[in-house]
Design an enzyme around this catalytic site. Structure first.
Site, PDB file in Angstrom:
ATOM      1  N   GLY A  15       8.121 -18.133 -16.695  1.00  0.00           N
ATOM      2  CA  GLY A  15       8.383 -18.364 -15.279  1.00  0.00           C
ATOM      3  C   GLY A  15       9.610 -19.231 -15.097  1.00  0.00           C
ATOM      4  N   LEU A  66      15.225 -10.493 -21.357  1.00  0.00           N
ATOM      5  CA  LEU A  66      16.366  -9.593 -21.529  1.00  0.00           C
ATOM      6  C   LEU A  66      17.593 -10.371 -21.981  1.00  0.00           C
ATOM      7  CD1 LEU A  66      17.401  -6.677 -21.230  1.00  0.00           C
ATOM      8  CD2 LEU A  66      18.025  -7.244 -18.861  1.00  0.00           C
ATOM      9  N   LYS A 107       8.686 -17.761 -28.264  1.00  0.00           N
ATOM     10  CA  LYS A 107       8.015 -17.733 -26.956  1.00  0.00           C
ATOM     11  C   LYS A 107       6.704 -18.482 -27.156  1.00  0.00           C
ATOM     12  CE  LYS A 107       7.259 -15.725 -22.749  1.00  0.00           C
ATOM     13  NZ  LYS A 107       8.151 -15.808 -21.581  1.00  0.00           N
ATOM     14  N   SER A 128       1.498 -15.462 -21.225  1.00  0.00           N
ATOM     15  CA  SER A 128       0.375 -14.837 -20.532  1.00  0.00           C
ATOM     16  C   SER A 128       0.656 -13.339 -20.432  1.00  0.00           C
ATOM     17  CB  SER A 128       0.222 -15.431 -19.135  1.00  0.00           C
ATOM     18  OG  SER A 128      -0.034 -16.821 -19.195  1.00  0.00           O
ATOM     19  N   GLU A 176      12.151 -19.556 -25.394  1.00  0.00           N
ATOM     20  CA  GLU A 176      12.000 -19.072 -24.016  1.00  0.00           C
ATOM     21  C   GLU A 176      10.753 -19.644 -23.360  1.00  0.00           C
ATOM     22  OE1 GLU A 176      10.893 -14.938 -21.771  1.00  0.00           O
ATOM     23  OE2 GLU A 176      12.121 -14.773 -23.572  1.00  0.00           O
ATOM     24  N   ASP A 223      10.120 -12.997 -13.904  1.00  0.00           N
ATOM     25  CA  ASP A 223      10.850 -11.719 -13.888  1.00  0.00           C
ATOM     26  C   ASP A 223      12.319 -11.874 -13.494  1.00  0.00           C
ATOM     27  OD1 ASP A 223       8.562 -10.308 -14.659  1.00  0.00           O
ATOM     28  OD2 ASP A 223       7.905 -10.068 -12.578  1.00  0.00           O
ATOM     29  N   GLY A 241      14.613 -12.151 -15.744  1.00  0.00           N
ATOM     30  CA  GLY A 241      15.390 -11.534 -16.812  1.00  0.00           C
ATOM     31  C   GLY A 241      15.541 -12.415 -18.033  1.00  0.00           C
ATOM     32  N   LYS A 242      14.658 -13.410 -18.173  1.00  0.00           N
ATOM     33  CA  LYS A 242      14.768 -14.347 -19.308  1.00  0.00           C
ATOM     34  C   LYS A 242      14.709 -13.639 -20.649  1.00  0.00           C
ATOM     35  CE  LYS A 242      11.295 -16.968 -18.337  1.00  0.00           C
ATOM     36  NZ  LYS A 242      10.900 -16.183 -17.142  1.00  0.00           N
TER      37      LYS A 242
END
Length: 229
Positions: free
Chosen positions: A120, A17, A37, A41, A117, A12, A14-15
């Protein structure tokens, strides 16, 4: 091909985004784009199979259009660490197999800008021996580091950048995303933190995204730039 691997300082951070925002920026420049991607998960069941919201965001910014299965070939339902989700699904993850999937897509779908991407942070495990860092190293890609701007981010960002370089890869650039609006309340202190990151990360800043009420690619794009890459 212009291909970069996107990692973050944490979950979280912001990857997605930043990744979707950069792809949107490229599209505005009339460039062909591709967002991948490979492992996700926290996916939901749909008539077309498991699909992940982050991967869908990247698919939406990929032009010409591409099938979801190419964007996200490995999806798991539980919102847990990928290696645990893979074990529960009886679908063990191996870097060599993931690289094979990605290489096929990259060869078949060359684009002006391609962003892959991770999930985590840099050391998120794929299995007991390999992690996302091993995937980036196997692909031999320059890395874009996304820093989730909040208390503690200076340490997380510097350690991640050091790990990337220790693993033999280049930090091509970094972008910040304000995940905690309180972190940016004091303008002088916020600017001092950004100056520290610029000095210590020793990589060009691709932009700083403020805390957005509607965090999506179109709203993030004005704060981002591809030029430093």
């Amino acid at each position: 091909m212009n291909v970069w691997f996107v990692t973050g300082t944490d979950t979280d951070a912001g990857k997605t985004l930043v990744t979707s925002g950069l792809l949107y920026t490229a599209r505005q420049q009339q460039l062909n784009t591709l967002g991948l991607k490979p492992i996700a998960s926290g996916s939901l069941a749909t008539p077309e199979g498991l699909q992940n919201s982050d991967a869908l965001a990247l698919q939406h910014q990929s032009v010409p259009p591409i099938d979801y299965a190419k964007v996200n070939p490995i999806a798991f339902a539980p919102a847990i660490a990928p290696h645990l989700a893979a074990l529960e699904a009886g679908q063990p993850l191996e870097v060599s197999a993931i690289v094979s999937l990605l290489s096929e897509t990259l060869i078949q779908t060359p684009r002006d800008v391609t962003l892959i991407e991770g999930a985590g942070g840099w050391r998120v495990p794929l299995n007991e021996q390999e992690d996302f860092a091993d995937l980036a190293m196997a692909l031999e890609l320059p890395v874009i580091l996304v820093v989730g701007l909040k208390l503690g981010c200076l340490n997380h960002a510097r350690l991640t950048a050091e790990a990337i370089r220790t693993d033999g890869l280049v930090v091509a650039g970094w972008a910040g995303s304000v995940v905690d609006p309180a972190f940016a309340t004091d303008t002088a202190r916020f600017e001092a933190n950004i100056a520290h990151l610029n000095a210590k990360l020793a990589a060009p800043c691709l932009g700083i995204i403020p805390h957005l009420d509607a965090p999506d690619a179109a709203n993030a794009a004005p704060y981002l730039s591809l030029e430093p890459l």
